[in-house]
Motif scaffolding. Structure first.
Motif, PDB file in Angstrom:
ATOM      1  N   LEU A 130      13.745-103.842  -2.002  1.00  0.00           N
ATOM      2  CA  LEU A 130      14.481-104.353  -3.162  1.00  0.00           C
ATOM      3  C   LEU A 130      15.685-103.454  -3.445  1.00  0.00           C
ATOM      4  N   SER A 131      16.818-104.078  -3.691  1.00  0.00           N
ATOM      5  CA  SER A 131      18.030-103.316  -3.999  1.00  0.00           C
ATOM      6  C   SER A 131      18.317-103.293  -5.493  1.00  0.00           C
ATOM      7  N   VAL A 132      17.483-103.952  -6.271  1.00  0.00           N
ATOM      8  CA  VAL A 132      17.643-103.977  -7.720  1.00  0.00           C
ATOM      9  C   VAL A 132      16.369-103.461  -8.378  1.00  0.00           C
ATOM     10  N   GLU A 133      16.509-103.040  -9.610  1.00  0.00           N
ATOM     11  CA  GLU A 133      15.367-102.529 -10.360  1.00  0.00           C
ATOM     12  C   GLU A 133      14.711-103.677 -11.116  1.00  0.00           C
ATOM     13  N   LYS A 134      13.399-103.782 -10.986  1.00  0.00           N
ATOM     14  CA  LYS A 134      12.631-104.807 -11.680  1.00  0.00           C
ATOM     15  C   LYS A 134      11.572-104.141 -12.544  1.00  0.00           C
ATOM     16  N   PHE A 135      11.199-104.820 -13.605  1.00  0.00           N
ATOM     17  CA  PHE A 135      10.196-104.292 -14.520  1.00  0.00           C
ATOM     18  C   PHE A 135       9.129-105.362 -14.736  1.00  0.00           C
ATOM     19  N   TRP A 136       7.881-104.964 -14.546  1.00  0.00           N
ATOM     20  CA  TRP A 136       6.753-105.879 -14.726  1.00  0.00           C
ATOM     21  C   TRP A 136       5.816-105.348 -15.804  1.00  0.00           C
ATOM     22  N   VAL A 137       5.148-106.259 -16.483  1.00  0.00           N
ATOM     23  CA  VAL A 137       4.032-105.891 -17.344  1.00  0.00           C
ATOM     24  C   VAL A 137       2.781-106.539 -16.756  1.00  0.00           C
ATOM     25  N   LEU A 138       1.745-105.734 -16.569  1.00  0.00           N
ATOM     26  CA  LEU A 138       0.474-106.208 -16.029  1.00  0.00           C
ATOM     27  C   LEU A 138      -0.497-106.366 -17.185  1.00  0.00           C
ATOM     28  N   CYS A 139      -0.925-107.588 -17.427  1.00  0.00           N
ATOM     29  CA  CYS A 139      -1.873-107.880 -18.499  1.00  0.00           C
ATOM     30  C   CYS A 139      -3.287-107.802 -17.935  1.00  0.00           C
ATOM     31  N   LEU A 140      -4.121-106.958 -18.524  1.00  0.00           N
ATOM     32  CA  LEU A 140      -5.456-106.690 -17.994  1.00  0.00           C
ATOM     33  C   LEU A 140      -6.547-107.115 -18.973  1.00  0.00           C
ATOM     34  N   ASN A 141      -7.738-107.408 -18.414  1.00  0.00           N
ATOM     35  CA  ASN A 141      -8.877-107.713 -19.264  1.00  0.00           C
ATOM     36  C   ASN A 141      -9.663-106.433 -19.581  1.00  0.00           C
ATOM     37  N   ARG A 142     -10.805-106.571 -20.199  1.00  0.00           N
ATOM     38  CA  ARG A 142     -11.574-105.398 -20.630  1.00  0.00           C
ATOM     39  C   ARG A 142     -12.087-104.569 -19.455  1.00  0.00           C
ATOM     40  N   LYS A 143     -12.169-105.178 -18.282  1.00  0.00           N
ATOM     41  CA  LYS A 143     -12.649-104.460 -17.099  1.00  0.00           C
ATOM     42  C   LYS A 143     -11.491-103.943 -16.248  1.00  0.00           C
ATOM     43  N   ASN A 144     -10.292-103.947 -16.814  1.00  0.00           N
ATOM     44  CA  ASN A 144      -9.086-103.471 -16.131  1.00  0.00           C
ATOM     45  C   ASN A 144      -8.756-104.285 -14.883  1.00  0.00           C
ATOM     46  N   ARG A 145      -9.099-105.560 -14.927  1.00  0.00           N
ATOM     47  CA  ARG A 145      -8.708-106.466 -13.854  1.00  0.00           C
ATOM     48  C   ARG A 145      -7.524-107.317 -14.310  1.00  0.00           C
ATOM     49  N   LEU A 146      -6.664-107.626 -13.355  1.00  0.00           N
ATOM     50  CA  LEU A 146      -5.405-108.303 -13.663  1.00  0.00           C
ATOM     51  C   LEU A 146      -5.624-109.733 -14.136  1.00  0.00           C
ATOM     52  N   ILE A 147      -5.069-110.040 -15.298  1.00  0.00           N
ATOM     53  CA  ILE A 147      -5.047-111.413 -15.796  1.00  0.00           C
ATOM     54  C   ILE A 147      -3.758-112.102 -15.350  1.00  0.00           C
ATOM     55  N   ARG A 148      -2.661-111.399 -15.559  1.00  0.00           N
ATOM     56  CA  ARG A 148      -1.355-111.975 -15.242  1.00  0.00           C
ATOM     57  C   ARG A 148      -0.336-110.859 -15.091  1.00  0.00           C
ATOM     58  N   GLN A 149       0.542-110.983 -14.097  1.00  0.00           N
ATOM     59  CA  GLN A 149       1.670-110.066 -13.993  1.00  0.00           C
ATOM     60  C   GLN A 149       2.930-110.839 -14.337  1.00  0.00           C
ATOM     61  N   VAL A 150       3.774-110.248 -15.164  1.00  0.00           N
ATOM     62  CA  VAL A 150       4.973-110.918 -15.643  1.00  0.00           C
ATOM     63  C   VAL A 150       6.183-110.047 -15.334  1.00  0.00           C
ATOM     64  N   GLU A 151       7.159-110.612 -14.656  1.00  0.00           N
ATOM     65  CA  GLU A 151       8.413-109.899 -14.413  1.00  0.00           C
ATOM     66  C   GLU A 151       9.301-110.089 -15.631  1.00  0.00           C
ATOM     67  N   LEU A 152       9.605-108.976 -16.310  1.00  0.00           N
ATOM     68  CA  LEU A 152      10.397-109.057 -17.533  1.00  0.00           C
ATOM     69  C   LEU A 152      11.883-108.930 -17.288  1.00  0.00           C
ATOM     70  N   THR A 153      12.280-108.021 -16.405  1.00  0.00           N
ATOM     71  CA  THR A 153      13.703-107.827 -16.153  1.00  0.00           C
ATOM     72  C   THR A 153      13.951-107.665 -14.667  1.00  0.00           C
ATOM     73  N   SER A 154      15.150-108.034 -14.269  1.00  0.00           N
ATOM     74  CA  SER A 154      15.584-107.867 -12.885  1.00  0.00           C
ATOM     75  C   SER A 154      17.090-107.716 -12.906  1.00  0.00           C
ATOM     76  N   GLY A 155      17.585-106.598 -12.375  1.00  0.00           N
ATOM     77  CA  GLY A 155      19.025-106.387 -12.400  1.00  0.00           C
ATOM     78  C   GLY A 155      19.432-105.263 -11.495  1.00  0.00           C
ATOM     79  N   THR A 156      20.489-104.591 -11.854  1.00  0.00           N
ATOM     80  CA  THR A 156      20.972-103.488 -11.041  1.00  0.00           C
ATOM     81  C   THR A 156      20.118-102.267 -11.278  1.00  0.00           C
ATOM     82  N   ALA A 157      20.283-101.302 -10.396  1.00  0.00           N
ATOM     83  CA  ALA A 157      19.482-100.095 -10.487  1.00  0.00           C
ATOM     84  C   ALA A 157      19.776 -99.299 -11.748  1.00  0.00           C
ATOM     85  N   THR A 158      20.899 -99.579 -12.426  1.00  0.00           N
ATOM     86  CA  THR A 158      21.247 -98.830 -13.628  1.00  0.00           C
ATOM     87  C   THR A 158      20.971 -99.619 -14.913  1.00  0.00           C
ATOM     88  N   SER A 159      20.364-100.788 -14.788  1.00  0.00           N
ATOM     89  CA  SER A 159      20.110-101.596 -15.976  1.00  0.00           C
ATOM     90  C   SER A 159      19.006-100.977 -16.817  1.00  0.00           C
TER      91      SER A 159
END
Length: 241
Positions: A130-159
């Motif tokens: 990847l040539s750009v910086e992306k930010f994800w939030v990983l939503c987890l349940n009580r057992k720390n297993r992934l419910i959903r991953q959501v990409e919040l931002t995607s842009g340049t490396a300086t964003s």
């Protein structure tokens, strides 16, 4: 004045000898019977004067080293191969991005993400090249297993990174009891910047106010570019969280 020589159409898949046509082999034998270059030929559909679509496909695989390596190619890389213009390059980039996302998706039990090493393993393929910086939030349940991953931002490396409001809005929406934030450094060095530290502290305070656990904020890089040789940085391990 001599007339201009006739323009010859670029060799297409259907112009190949019957035994060489990937489409017929696909129909008779299924996709598993096709080589990597034949699968690419099905995407490209046509070649260029003097070079069949199969020869271009073989050149792509040879120069990349493997079909998997093509997922890290950019438009300029594809266009260096004769017979591939802007449109075909963009089509190939699209297919490779689909392949990356499928490879990174959860195909079985929801992955357990209770350690930064597991987060790094989950995102290593997804962030490679990847040539750009992306930010994800990983939503987890009580057992720390992934419910959903959501990409919040995607842009340049300086964003700038995501705002805590957006992070925890997703957590509430998906019924998460905890979250892990993840972003990549295109440089490969996962060492945090001053902005990374600042946003992590903001996330920490927002998590306390909303009573949603912020388990970690992990920066994904590459082991070869990491002075520590790990390829990732964990704010939890660093004592910030």
């Amino acid at each position: 004045m001599n007339p201009s020589p006739p323009a010859y159409p670029a060799p297409r898949v259907q112009d190949l000898a019957v035994g060489e046509r990937p489409q017929e082999r696909l129909e008779k034998l299924g996709p598993g019977a096709l080589s990597d270059s034949e699968l690419l030929a099905m995407l490209l559909r046509s070649g260029r004067k003097g070079h069949s679509v199969l020869s271009i496909s073989r050149q792509l695989v040879t120069e990349a080293g493997s079909l998997a390596a093509l997922t890290r190619w950019r438009e300029a890389d594809f266009r260096k191969v004769g017979g591939i213009g802007r449109v075909k390059a963009l089509q190939l980039i699209t297919v490779m991005e689909i392949a990356r996302r499928v490879a990174a998706s959860d195909q079985g039990e929801r992955p357990l993400l209770n350690r930064p090493e597991l987060v790094f393993a989950h995102y290593r393929a997804q962030t490679a090249g990847l040539s750009v910086e992306k930010f994800w939030v990983l939503c987890l349940n009580r057992k720390n297993r992934l419910i959903r991953q959501v990409e919040l931002t995607s842009g340049t490396a300086t964003s700038s990174l995501a705002h805590p409001r957006e992070v925890f809005r997703e957590a509430v929406h998906h019924g998460a009891t905890s979250v892990i934030c993840v972003h990549n450094h295109p440089s490969g060095d996962p060492a945090p910047s001053a902005a990374d530290v600042q946003v992590t502290r903001q996330l920490r305070e927002a998590a306390k106010a909303l009573d949603i656990a912020l388990l970690d904020h992990v920066i994904i890089g590459q082991a070869g570019a990491d002075p520590q040789g790990r390829g990732f940085y964990s704010f939890r391990e660093a004592g910030v969280l």
